[in-house]
Design an enzyme around this catalytic site. Structure first.
Site, short mmCIF file in Angstrom:
data_model
loop_
_atom_site.label_atom_id
_atom_site.label_comp_id
_atom_site.label_asym_id
_atom_site.label_seq_id
_atom_site.Cartn_x
_atom_site.Cartn_y
_atom_site.Cartn_z
N CYS A 113 -30.58 12.26 -4.36
CA CYS A 113 -30.80 12.58 -2.91
C CYS A 113 -30.61 14.00 -2.50
O CYS A 113 -30.41 14.51 -1.15
CB CYS A 113 -29.57 11.52 -1.99
SG CYS A 113 -29.97 9.92 -2.65
N HIS A 249 -28.25 14.19 4.66
CA HIS A 249 -28.92 13.10 4.13
C HIS A 249 -28.54 11.80 4.69
O HIS A 249 -27.59 11.52 4.94
CB HIS A 249 -28.43 13.22 2.63
CG HIS A 249 -28.85 11.94 1.78
ND1 HIS A 249 -30.15 11.41 1.96
CD2 HIS A 249 -27.96 10.93 1.23
CE1 HIS A 249 -30.25 10.14 1.15
NE2 HIS A 249 -29.15 9.92 0.61
N ASN A 279 -32.69 4.85 3.61
CA ASN A 279 -32.15 5.80 2.65
C ASN A 279 -33.35 6.00 1.97
O ASN A 279 -33.70 5.42 0.87
CB ASN A 279 -30.88 5.30 1.80
CG ASN A 279 -30.58 6.66 0.91
OD1 ASN A 279 -31.41 7.65 0.71
ND2 ASN A 279 -29.36 6.51 0.12
N1 ACO Z 1 -25.37 -8.61 2.91
C1 ACO Z 1 -24.14 -9.24 2.78
N2 ACO Z 1 -23.25 -9.20 2.29
C2 ACO Z 1 -23.21 -8.22 1.37
C3 ACO Z 1 -24.32 -7.40 1.12
C4 ACO Z 1 -25.43 -7.52 1.93
N3 ACO Z 1 -26.59 -7.03 1.83
N4 ACO Z 1 -24.14 -6.49 0.09
C5 ACO Z 1 -22.76 -6.72 -0.22
N5 ACO Z 1 -22.22 -7.59 0.65
C6 ACO Z 1 -20.82 -8.51 0.45
C7 ACO Z 1 -20.24 -8.09 -0.85
O1 ACO Z 1 -20.51 -8.77 -1.86
C8 ACO Z 1 -18.65 -8.02 -0.51
O2 ACO Z 1 -18.47 -9.49 -0.60
P1 ACO Z 1 -16.93 -9.86 -0.95
O3 ACO Z 1 -16.05 -9.24 -0.25
O4 ACO Z 1 -17.25 -11.46 -0.90
O5 ACO Z 1 -16.83 -9.36 -2.68
C9 ACO Z 1 -18.94 -7.67 1.00
O6 ACO Z 1 -20.08 -7.66 1.37
C10 ACO Z 1 -18.32 -6.29 1.05
O7 ACO Z 1 -18.89 -5.40 0.29
P2 ACO Z 1 -18.42 -3.86 0.19
O8 ACO Z 1 -19.29 -3.21 -0.95
O9 ACO Z 1 -17.08 -3.70 0.26
O10 ACO Z 1 -18.99 -3.40 1.70
P3 ACO Z 1 -18.82 -1.93 2.33
O11 ACO Z 1 -18.42 -2.24 3.61
O12 ACO Z 1 -18.31 -1.09 1.31
O13 ACO Z 1 -20.23 -1.59 2.54
C11 ACO Z 1 -22.15 -0.23 1.73
C12 ACO Z 1 -21.46 -1.28 1.34
C13 ACO Z 1 -22.87 -0.39 2.89
C14 ACO Z 1 -23.00 0.11 0.39
C15 ACO Z 1 -21.03 1.10 1.67
O14 ACO Z 1 -20.29 1.01 0.58
C16 ACO Z 1 -22.00 2.21 1.39
O15 ACO Z 1 -22.66 2.75 2.37
N6 ACO Z 1 -21.83 3.16 0.62
C17 ACO Z 1 -22.60 4.24 0.27
C18 ACO Z 1 -23.75 4.04 -0.24
C19 ACO Z 1 -24.73 5.06 -0.24
O16 ACO Z 1 -24.69 6.08 0.53
N7 ACO Z 1 -25.68 5.16 -1.32
C20 ACO Z 1 -26.63 6.03 -1.57
C21 ACO Z 1 -26.20 7.52 -1.75
S1 ACO Z 1 -26.96 8.44 -2.77
C22 ACO Z 1 -28.39 8.13 -2.73
O17 ACO Z 1 -28.87 8.06 -1.62
C23 ACO Z 1 -29.27 7.45 -3.85
#
Ligand code: ACO
Length: 322
Positions: A113, A249, A279
């Site tokens: 990214c 980004h 993304n």
């Molecule tokens: N729908 C419903 N529930 C979901 C989903 C979904 N799509 N995905 C995960 N969950 C659940 C999980 O299983 C978890 O359940 P549990 O508590 O029963 O275990 C719960 O939701 C919470 O999951 P978390 O991972 O804690 O959710 P969080 O609030 O951290 O959000 C997210 C997740 C959106 C991925 C966040 O961590 C994030 O944005 N991280 C950065 C990601 C990013 O920027 N990636 C790319 C960067 S680099 C590049 O671009 C290649």
């Protein structure tokens, strides 16, 4: 001489995929995706004619037209991607073929990214060294081919598309750039390549799909990007408030809001398109730049700051005058 952006372009696949459409095959919901990421929909390739190369070429042609340069004026073609159609030739060489020019050196770079920023900083370094005077920079991804469509924690985040910028050596333009990497964090966001299957060794490896520890990526981004921006502004002697726009980004609107808050800047300085694009990794900054430019939001002399983070781990930033 430094890199000055003189034209931009972008290309998105035709198919719009909403959060509701995703919830028909993975256990998710529009409410979950929207509240955690700010994404409502994304564009995904849906026909043989939409490829990494075809999107890169469309974005490149639009950027060239905007710049007034012809393909044969280019000294360098740099493509940043993690989702090329071919292992070799490079996407840059395939774009070069489609543009019908052989004057430019063409190669790909992979900084996920942060890739567009690595490409911009690389072109700027060539210009400063007096090696090249013009370059076509492309960020392009077909992430839909490396996403695990059974993994709800990643498949809802990504989109496909391409963005491009034409840069030329000029006395103004880039003011400062930085880029960095920390390979020790590579495991938190990765995608395995093709496994060895020779008569001499057969590796038992699962197919390459994007794997991510979302929480760790989030923590890395909200710490690293503000640090990066602050050290760039300090090095350039520029006040944060004097920057017209921060083009970051587009991974997650919560990450961008948190960065704006840490920098004590109004969110209006942080244009976003993650809501409708998702993304798009290396493509996200040049797509956003093209959209902001074509919407007439930029005036000559505006200070723009780009910053991104991604797999590697990698990060980068660039401050330039429009
Ligand atoms: N729908 C419903 N529930 C979901 C989903 C979904 N799509 N995905 C995960 N969950 C659940 C999980 O299983 C978890 O359940 P549990 O508590 O029963 O275990 C719960 O939701 C919470 O999951 P978390 O991972 O804690 O959710 P969080 O609030 O951290 O959000 C997210 C997740 C959106 C991925 C966040 O961590 C994030 O944005 N991280 C950065 C990601 C990013 O920027 N990636 C790319 C960067 S680099 C590049 O671009 C290649």
């Amino acid at each position: 001489m430094r890199a000055k952006i003189i034209g931009t372009g972008s290309c998105l696949p035709d198919k719009i995929v909403t959060n509701d459409a995703l919830s028909s095959f993975v256990d998710t919901s529009d409410e979950w995706i929207w509240s955690r990421t700010g994404i409502r929909e994304r564009r995904l390739v849906s026909s043989e004619s939409e490829t990494t190369v075809s999107m890169a070429v469309s974005a490149a042609k639009a950027a060239l037209e905007d710049s007034g340069l012809l393909p044969q004026d280019l000294d360098l073609i740099l493509v940043s991607t993690v989702s090329s159609d071919f292992i070799t030739p490079s996407t840059a060489c395939l774009v070069q073929r489609e543009l019908g020019t052989c004057n430019a050196a063409a190669f790909d770079l992979n900084a996920a990214c942060s890739g567009f920023l690595f490409a911009l900083n690389t072109a700027d370094a060539y210009f400063q060294a007096g090696i090249f005077r013009t370059a076509l920079l492309i960020g392009v991804e077909t992430l839909s081919k490396i996403v695990d469509w059974h993994d709800r924690s990643t498949c809802v985040l990504f989109g496909d598309g391409a963005g491009a910028a034409v840069v030329k050596a000029a006395p103004d333009g880039m003011i400062a750039g930085l880029q960095g990497s920390d390979g020790s964090g590579g495991d938190i966001l990765s995608c395995r390549g093709r496994a060895c299957g020779s008569p001499f060794f057969h590796a038992d490896a699962s197919p390459g799909c994007l794997h991510m520890d979302g929480r760790k990526v989030f923590q890395f981004a909200v710490k690293k990007v503000p640090e990066c921006i602050q050290s760039l502004l300090q090095a350039a002697g520029v006040d944060a408030g004097d920057v017209s726009y921060y083009l970051l980004h587009q991974a997650n609107s919560r990450i961008i809001s948190s960065i704006a808050q840490k920098l004590k800047l109004p969110l209006e300085k942080f244009p976003m398109n993650v809501e409708s694009r998702g993304n798009t990794s290396a493509a996200s900054i040049p797509i956003l730049l093209d959209e902001v430019h074509r919407a007439g939001m930029l005036s000559e002399g505006d200070l723009l700051l780009f910053s991104g983070f991604g797999a590697g781990l990698t990060w980068g930033a660039a401050l330039l005058r429009w």
